[in-house]
Write an enzyme that holds these catalytic residues in place. Sequence first.
Site, PDB file in Angstrom:
ATOM      1  N   SER A 118       0.847  -1.191   0.000  1.00 20.94           N
ATOM      2  CA  SER A 118       0.000   0.000   0.000  1.00 20.94           C
ATOM      3  C   SER A 118       0.885   1.244   0.000  1.00 20.94           C
ATOM      4  CB  SER A 118      -0.950  -0.048   1.207  1.00 20.94           C
ATOM      5  OG  SER A 118      -1.914   0.984   1.144  1.00 20.94           O
ATOM      6  N   GLU A 216      -0.836  -3.251  -8.299  1.00 19.87           N
ATOM      7  CA  GLU A 216      -2.072  -3.575  -7.586  1.00 19.87           C
ATOM      8  C   GLU A 216      -2.634  -2.311  -6.957  1.00 19.87           C
ATOM      9  OE1 GLU A 216      -2.937  -4.242  -3.965  1.00 19.87           O
ATOM     10  OE2 GLU A 216      -1.284  -2.930  -3.414  1.00 19.87           O
ATOM     11  N   HIS A 285      -3.355  -5.448  -1.305  1.00 18.64           N
ATOM     12  CA  HIS A 285      -4.752  -5.314  -0.887  1.00 18.64           C
ATOM     13  C   HIS A 285      -5.522  -6.536  -1.399  1.00 18.64           C
ATOM     14  CE1 HIS A 285      -3.285  -1.082  -1.099  1.00 18.64           C
ATOM     15  NE2 HIS A 285      -3.944  -0.998   0.047  1.00 18.64           N
TER      16      HIS A 285
END
Length: 320
Positions: A118, A216, A285
Amino acid sequence: MNDSPTQPSRIKPRALQPGDKVGIVAPASNIKPDLLNKGCDALRQLGYKPFFFDSILEQDLYFAGSVDRRARELEEMFTREDVKAILCARGGYGANYLLGKLDPRKIAAHPKVFVGYSDITTLMTFLFDSTGLVTFHGPMVAKDFASADGTDLDSWRSSTGGSADWEIGSASDSGIVGLVDGRAEGILYGGCLSMLAASLGTPYEIRTTGSILFLEDVNAKPFQIDRMLMQLKLAGKLNGVKGIVFGEMLDCLQPGSQTYTLQQVVLRIVGDRGIPVAYGLRSGHVTRKNITLPIGVRASLNVNGGEATLKMLEAATAPA
């Protein structure tokens, strides 16, 4: 992989072993004590000894304390002799504030397993690009380790424990499928698409040439994914990329009726580049079992008839 003539030689951290003390840091958003404790309990059950500073629970707006606190915490975890690996508690937002505060030379002199995803993508690509340190895109303490079935232990042990020549394929429980056939080798690189796009135009711009690029994200609408991919394309960051692997892309949907798939969206941008493209690899995630990917190792991507295999061609760590 070399977008710059100053690309450093790679540095591999020492392999992580049961019994090792692992330092926990919060370089970005603030964390909840109960989730931190749950994650620490899970780490103890795996045989590790979690350690963190009391200041990890500080708050400054939505951050885990001041910039100086967070930078000092991270550097001290790298320099402490008793800490063998560093795991991020969570992402959120704020890691970009640390970029001008950290001393890459100090970190490179004390290489350790460093794990996150992230917002932590910013630190992972920064450390690899500036020092050559192999980092790990994988489970975080107050998120995945704190959840039942939150961590894929096979890839965790293979990545951090020194395994060589291991793979993630369509036949395994990884979620990966093939979109564009082909085979390529390169340096595994990437992370959260939002963070990678945000690096463009800064001194910390990502270096993607020669990579197997992993992308992602979460909660981004398809047109937003499209826009960020186009930003990478227009910035030349897809030139020289050997292959692309997309993550699960959790909740990357258009609210209401959506008559197209996200796979169709991404293929409009990367489908004609003559490189293999895969989709769905469950790292970052994810809904469950977060897969650990070593960022900075040589890897191959093989896509054929809807199936795909990402294979690590070397160990990500040095012998303990």
